[in-house]
Design an enzyme around this catalytic site. Structure first.
Site, PDB file in Angstrom:
ATOM      1  N   LYS A 108      55.054  53.529  69.499  1.00  0.00           N
ATOM      2  CA  LYS A 108      54.554  54.891  69.653  1.00  0.00           C
ATOM      3  C   LYS A 108      55.689  55.795  70.129  1.00  0.00           C
ATOM      4  O   LYS A 108      56.383  55.474  71.091  1.00  0.00           O
ATOM      5  CB  LYS A 108      53.394  54.934  70.654  1.00  0.00           C
ATOM      6  CG  LYS A 108      52.110  54.315  70.123  1.00  0.00           C
ATOM      7  CD  LYS A 108      51.502  55.163  69.011  1.00  0.00           C
ATOM      8  CE  LYS A 108      50.165  54.615  68.563  1.00  0.00           C
ATOM      9  NZ  LYS A 108      49.524  55.461  67.539  1.00  0.00           N
ATOM     10  N   ASP A 191      49.007  58.470  57.825  1.00  0.00           N
ATOM     11  CA  ASP A 191      47.817  57.954  58.500  1.00  0.00           C
ATOM     12  C   ASP A 191      46.779  59.059  58.635  1.00  0.00           C
ATOM     13  O   ASP A 191      45.796  59.110  57.896  1.00  0.00           O
ATOM     14  CB  ASP A 191      48.201  57.389  59.861  1.00  0.00           C
ATOM     15  CG  ASP A 191      46.998  56.922  60.678  1.00  0.00           C
ATOM     16  OD1 ASP A 191      45.883  56.835  60.122  1.00  0.00           O
ATOM     17  OD2 ASP A 191      47.152  56.636  61.880  1.00  0.00           O
ATOM     18  N   LYS A 215      42.334  52.715  57.496  1.00  0.00           N
ATOM     19  CA  LYS A 215      41.525  52.177  58.592  1.00  0.00           C
ATOM     20  C   LYS A 215      40.078  52.176  58.154  1.00  0.00           C
ATOM     21  O   LYS A 215      39.558  53.190  57.669  1.00  0.00           O
ATOM     22  CB  LYS A 215      41.718  53.022  59.852  1.00  0.00           C
ATOM     23  CG  LYS A 215      43.165  53.022  60.342  1.00  0.00           C
ATOM     24  CD  LYS A 215      43.380  53.891  61.559  1.00  0.00           C
ATOM     25  CE  LYS A 215      44.838  53.826  62.032  1.00  0.00           C
ATOM     26  NZ  LYS A 215      45.104  54.691  63.191  1.00  0.00           N
TER      27      LYS A 215
END
Length: 327
Positions: A108, A191, A215
């Site tokens: 991250k 994403d 996802k």
């Protein structure tokens, strides 16, 4: 999609609060709603800031996994990456020790209150931990401008990046960054531009990404996500949204159904939880997680049950999301 009756969902719902080992996405406790369908336990866990329209996709995913078609995985396990929160370099080895056998680390970056120097130090520590044969990817969650992303990738590229995930927020920004950094050798992954977009295929059509992060929950479930993968025609990484082992099971079933899956998946995040809802959590073993349904432990549901006010809040958003789908 045939929705289960709302009164049955409300009656059977369990809302839990699970502590995290390290602050992640600005939170230290993860709240989720779990319910058991005919196919097994399933999860509804949109982040608390999401409104009903966006949360309804997460409910569609829960229904798909708990009430939808039986899944036939192509594999019994999927390789996963370690996930490294925005910790200091001295904490990196301790966090990554929770991911035995993982050859890939997602780091991250672009954390509020931190600097590019902090990111470089963290990525360097991750690279040192996995060695030259390991893989290091970074995730900025769309927090950089194009100029900031270009500067950051120039600074981070010497550490050998597998790719940069959502370095900028918008599709045009991603396309411009790809143009500017074409010779740098750092692929761009999308994403949020997939899971939070009104048109999740727009980023692929615009040539704004080299691969997509998919996802199961935000995309409406395994069935819907597989259709998106087929339509996009790009390599994909299957990831999670800080799920319990139940939600991770959904993601593992998705990953095991994707043809020609080339990248390690972001499905090892049960290691970020200090508690789970099963005695056999879906933790990485030898760098992979099993593809299996989760047996939820009723005693753990009771132990980690959310207070009454939080349970009522979650039931309210369940009802609002159900109404969106029903409408």
């Amino acid at each position: 999609m045939t929705l289960p009756p709302l009164d049955e969902l409300v009656r059977d719902a369990h809302v839990v609060q699970l502590p995290l080992r390290t602050r992640f996405r600005g939170i230290t406790v993860r709240e989720v709603l779990l319910v058991e369908g005919p196919r097994g336990w399933t999860e509804f866990s949109p982040f608390v800031e999401y409104l009903p329209d966006e949360s309804s996709a997460w409910l569609a995913a829960a229904v798909d996994f708990g009430w939808g078609p039986e899944l036939s995985p192509r594999a019994s396990s999927v390789a996963v990456n370690a996930t490294l929160p925005a910790v200091g370099p001295d904490e990196v080895a301790g966090v990554l020790a929770r991911y035995p056998g993982c050859r890939t680390v997602k780091v991250k970056v672009a954390e509020a209150g931190q600097t590019l120097a902090d990111d470089v130090a963290r990525v360097a520590a991750a690279r040192a931990h996995v060695g030259p044969e390991g893989r290091v990817r970074v995730d900025a969650n769309g927090r950089w401008s194009v100029d900031e992303a270009e500067e950051a990738l120039l600074a981070l590229a010497p550490h050998g990046l597998e790719y940069a995930e959502q370095p900028c927020a918008s599709v045009p920004e991603l396309a411009e960054l790809r143009r500017r950094t074409a010779g740098l050798g750092v692929p761009v992954a999308a994403d949020e531009s997939v899971r939070k977009a009104a048109d999740p295929l727009a980023v692929a059509r615009a040539g704004a990404a080299d691969l997509l992060v998919v996802k199961a929950q935000p995309l409406g479930g395994v069935t819907a996500a597989l259709a998106l993968v087929a339509a996009a025609g790009l390599p994909v990484v299957v990831s999670s949204a800080l799920d319990t082992s139940v939600g991770l099971s959904m993601g593992a079933h998705l990953a095991a159904a994707v043809p020609d899956l080339r990248h390690d998946c972001g499905l090892g995040t049960a290691a970020l939880l200090a508690a789970d809802v099963t005695r056999e959590p879906l933790l990485p073993v030898d760098g992979a997680v099993d593809v299996r349904r989760i047996d939820v432990d009723v005693d753990l549901l009771r132990r980690h049950a959310a207070p009454d006010d939080r349970r009522e809040w979650w039931l309210g958003r369940l009802c609002a999301s159900w109404a969106v789908l029903a409408g």
